[in-house]
Motif scaffolding. Structure first.
Motif, PDB file in Angstrom:
ATOM      1  N   GLY A 141      20.268 -19.057  15.708  1.00 28.25           N
ATOM      2  CA  GLY A 141      19.838 -17.667  15.814  1.00 28.25           C
ATOM      3  C   GLY A 141      18.755 -17.476  16.868  1.00 28.25           C
ATOM      4  N   GLN A 142      17.792 -18.405  16.903  1.00 30.05           N
ATOM      5  CA  GLN A 142      16.740 -18.328  17.918  1.00 30.05           C
ATOM      6  C   GLN A 142      17.336 -18.483  19.319  1.00 30.05           C
ATOM      7  N   LEU A 143      18.257 -19.412  19.448  1.00 31.47           N
ATOM      8  CA  LEU A 143      18.876 -19.672  20.744  1.00 31.47           C
ATOM      9  C   LEU A 143      19.671 -18.457  21.227  1.00 31.47           C
ATOM     10  N   GLN A 144      20.330 -17.787  20.301  1.00 33.37           N
ATOM     11  CA  GLN A 144      21.093 -16.597  20.659  1.00 33.37           C
ATOM     12  C   GLN A 144      20.176 -15.534  21.248  1.00 33.37           C
ATOM     13  N   ARG A 145      19.009 -15.344  20.632  1.00 32.35           N
ATOM     14  CA  ARG A 145      18.070 -14.341  21.140  1.00 32.35           C
ATOM     15  C   ARG A 145      17.478 -14.747  22.486  1.00 32.35           C
ATOM     16  N   VAL A 146      17.274 -16.046  22.685  1.00 30.51           N
ATOM     17  CA  VAL A 146      16.727 -16.531  23.954  1.00 30.51           C
ATOM     18  C   VAL A 146      17.705 -16.268  25.094  1.00 30.51           C
ATOM     19  N   PHE A 147      18.980 -16.604  24.893  1.00 25.73           N
ATOM     20  CA  PHE A 147      19.962 -16.398  25.954  1.00 25.73           C
ATOM     21  C   PHE A 147      20.246 -14.915  26.186  1.00 25.73           C
ATOM     22  N   LEU A 148      20.135 -14.110  25.135  1.00 25.21           N
ATOM     23  CA  LEU A 148      20.262 -12.673  25.331  1.00 25.21           C
ATOM     24  C   LEU A 148      19.079 -12.150  26.138  1.00 25.21           C
ATOM     25  N   ALA A 149      17.886 -12.664  25.859  1.00 19.97           N
ATOM     26  CA  ALA A 149      16.708 -12.269  26.633  1.00 19.97           C
ATOM     27  C   ALA A 149      16.883 -12.628  28.108  1.00 19.97           C
ATOM     28  N   ARG A 150      17.448 -13.796  28.375  1.00 20.83           N
ATOM     29  CA  ARG A 150      17.706 -14.193  29.768  1.00 20.83           C
ATOM     30  C   ARG A 150      18.661 -13.207  30.442  1.00 20.83           C
ATOM     31  N   THR A 151      19.688 -12.777  29.703  1.00 16.39           N
ATOM     32  CA  THR A 151      20.650 -11.828  30.250  1.00 16.39           C
ATOM     33  C   THR A 151      19.986 -10.489  30.543  1.00 16.39           C
ATOM     34  N   LEU A 152      19.163 -10.010  29.619  1.00 18.19           N
ATOM     35  CA  LEU A 152      18.462  -8.742  29.821  1.00 18.19           C
ATOM     36  C   LEU A 152      17.455  -8.828  30.961  1.00 18.19           C
ATOM     37  N   ALA A 153      16.908 -10.023  31.184  1.00 20.14           N
ATOM     38  CA  ALA A 153      15.935 -10.202  32.264  1.00 20.14           C
ATOM     39  C   ALA A 153      16.557  -9.980  33.636  1.00 20.14           C
ATOM     40  N   GLN A 154      17.878 -10.052  33.730  1.00 19.97           N
ATOM     41  CA  GLN A 154      18.546  -9.756  34.993  1.00 19.97           C
ATOM     42  C   GLN A 154      18.486  -8.264  35.312  1.00 19.97           C
ATOM     43  N   THR A 155      18.103  -7.440  34.335  1.00 22.03           N
ATOM     44  CA  THR A 155      18.058  -5.973  34.467  1.00 22.03           C
ATOM     45  C   THR A 155      19.300  -5.437  35.188  1.00 22.03           C
ATOM     46  N   PRO A 156      20.493  -5.800  34.695  1.00 17.01           N
ATOM     47  CA  PRO A 156      21.722  -5.371  35.370  1.00 17.01           C
ATOM     48  C   PRO A 156      22.093  -3.942  34.997  1.00 17.01           C
ATOM     49  N   THR A 165      25.916 -10.956  17.961  1.00 12.52           N
ATOM     50  CA  THR A 165      25.210 -11.183  16.691  1.00 12.52           C
ATOM     51  C   THR A 165      25.558 -12.520  16.061  1.00 12.52           C
ATOM     52  N   ASN A 166      26.302 -13.360  16.778  1.00 16.07           N
ATOM     53  CA  ASN A 166      26.603 -14.703  16.276  1.00 16.07           C
ATOM     54  C   ASN A 166      25.317 -15.449  15.920  1.00 16.07           C
ATOM     55  N   HIS A 167      25.312 -16.132  14.800  1.00 17.16           N
ATOM     56  CA  HIS A 167      24.200 -16.980  14.354  1.00 17.16           C
ATOM     57  C   HIS A 167      22.978 -16.181  13.874  1.00 17.16           C
ATOM     58  N   LEU A 168      23.010 -14.859  13.955  1.00 18.22           N
ATOM     59  CA  LEU A 168      21.846 -14.072  13.556  1.00 18.22           C
ATOM     60  C   LEU A 168      21.975 -13.608  12.109  1.00 18.22           C
ATOM     61  N   ASP A 169      20.851 -13.634  11.375  1.00 14.00           N
ATOM     62  CA  ASP A 169      20.888 -13.077  10.027  1.00 14.00           C
ATOM     63  C   ASP A 169      20.923 -11.553  10.127  1.00 14.00           C
ATOM     64  N   LEU A 170      21.169 -10.891   9.000  1.00 13.81           N
ATOM     65  CA  LEU A 170      21.429  -9.453   9.014  1.00 13.81           C
ATOM     66  C   LEU A 170      20.275  -8.662   9.621  1.00 13.81           C
ATOM     67  N   LYS A 171      19.041  -9.054   9.323  1.00 16.22           N
ATOM     68  CA  LYS A 171      17.871  -8.341   9.860  1.00 16.22           C
ATOM     69  C   LYS A 171      17.904  -8.329  11.381  1.00 16.22           C
ATOM     70  N   TYR A 172      18.120  -9.509  11.983  1.00 16.55           N
ATOM     71  CA  TYR A 172      18.103  -9.587  13.431  1.00 16.55           C
ATOM     72  C   TYR A 172      19.347  -8.937  14.044  1.00 16.55           C
ATOM     73  N   GLN A 173      20.475  -8.974  13.335  1.00 11.24           N
ATOM     74  CA  GLN A 173      21.661  -8.275  13.825  1.00 11.24           C
ATOM     75  C   GLN A 173      21.362  -6.794  14.020  1.00 11.24           C
ATOM     76  N   ILE A 174      20.810  -6.181  12.991  1.00  9.34           N
ATOM     77  CA  ILE A 174      20.533  -4.747  13.029  1.00  9.34           C
ATOM     78  C   ILE A 174      19.472  -4.419  14.072  1.00  9.34           C
ATOM     79  N   GLU A 175      18.388  -5.200  14.093  1.00  4.51           N
ATOM     80  CA  GLU A 175      17.312  -4.952  15.055  1.00  4.51           C
ATOM     81  C   GLU A 175      17.803  -5.124  16.487  1.00  4.51           C
TER      82      GLU A 175
END
Length: 251
Positions: A141-156, A165-175
């Motif tokens: 779950g932590q790794l999923q958020r890290v790689f998503l952050a890298r993708t967002l950092a490209q500001t595409p 939402t793979n590997h994320l618990d429900l709280k983090y999925q929704i957030e």
């Protein structure tokens, strides 16, 4: 606007997806759904120029095949399903890689504005407390958020996500989905995301593409597309009745 027209692609000379056409406007979240093996991930790989294809993909009327690779990375970013970590970087270093599309070389130091973007995204995805940790020490779950952050950092202008939402618990999925929708609307961006969870897709998406056996069976707004009839045809089960029956368990 992102437009896909008459897209064909696959592997080993065999087409997995055939004659795919749709469009997405800026400020919209498009959900791609369908059973396993129907071509959802292959579609994202084609749009992201990870695999070759026949047909046309345009962004604001420009054929994306003519966009130089570095400029393309500034316009369209893709995050596939994460299976393994090959290199042990820190969280901060990993997210910073999203800014390399704007630097003169991979060994160049990031500018102060680049670092500000990285810091802001790290905080918003709630990984600030682990930013100095090595990514090979993280949970899925932590790794999923890290790689998503890298993708967002490209500001595409366009982000392609395969099961975000793979590997994320429900709280983090929704957030996470709320943050992505706010990011798309607030910055006039486009998000195309593969989903297996139909409830999340209905809650999160503006428009939807339903695929089956490599073709599109339905396309339009979420309300128009994710109907009981369409889902039963594609998945071979009365999903609407199942969902309504499940709701009865909530008191």
């Amino acid at each position: 606007m992102l437009e896909v027209k008459g897209l064909y692609t696959g592997y080993g000379g065999k087409d997995v997806i055939r004659d795919i056409s749709f469009s997405v406007n800026k400020g919209e979240c498009l959900c791609v759904l369908g059973p396993n093996g129907c071509g959802k991930s292959t579609l994202l790989k084609a749009i992201g120029r990870i695999i070759d294809y026949r047909g046309i993909v345009t962004l604001d009327g420009i054929d994306t095949t003519g966009i130089p690779r570095k400029e393309f990375a500034q316009k369209i970013a893709a995050l596939g399903q994460i299976f393994q970590v090959l290199f042990p970087y820190t969280v901060y270093e990993t997210v910073s890689m999203g800014r390399y599309a704007y630097s003169e070389g991979i060994l160049k130091n990031l500018s102060s504005s680049d670092n500000d973007i990285v810091e802001d995204i790290i905080k918003k995805l709630d990984i600030n407390d682990i930013k100095e940790r090595m990514i090979d020490e993280l949970s899925g779950g932590q790794l999923q958020r890290v790689f998503l952050a890298r993708t967002l950092a490209q500001t595409p202008d366009v982000i392609l996500l395969d099961e975000p939402t793979n590997h994320l618990d429900l709280k983090y999925q929704i957030e996470l989905l709320h943050y992505l929708k706010k990011w798309v609307r607030g910055n006039n961006k486009i998000l195309i995301s593969v989903f297996h969870d139909i409830n999340l897709a209905r809650h999160f998406g503006d428009t939807a593409v339903v695929m089956d056996n490599g073709i599109i069976t339905a396309c339009g707004t979420v309300a128009e597309t994710l109907t009981g009839e369409t889902l039963q045809q594609v998945y071979g089960i009365d999903i609407r009745s199942f969902m309504l029956e499940s709701l009865k368990n909530w008191k």
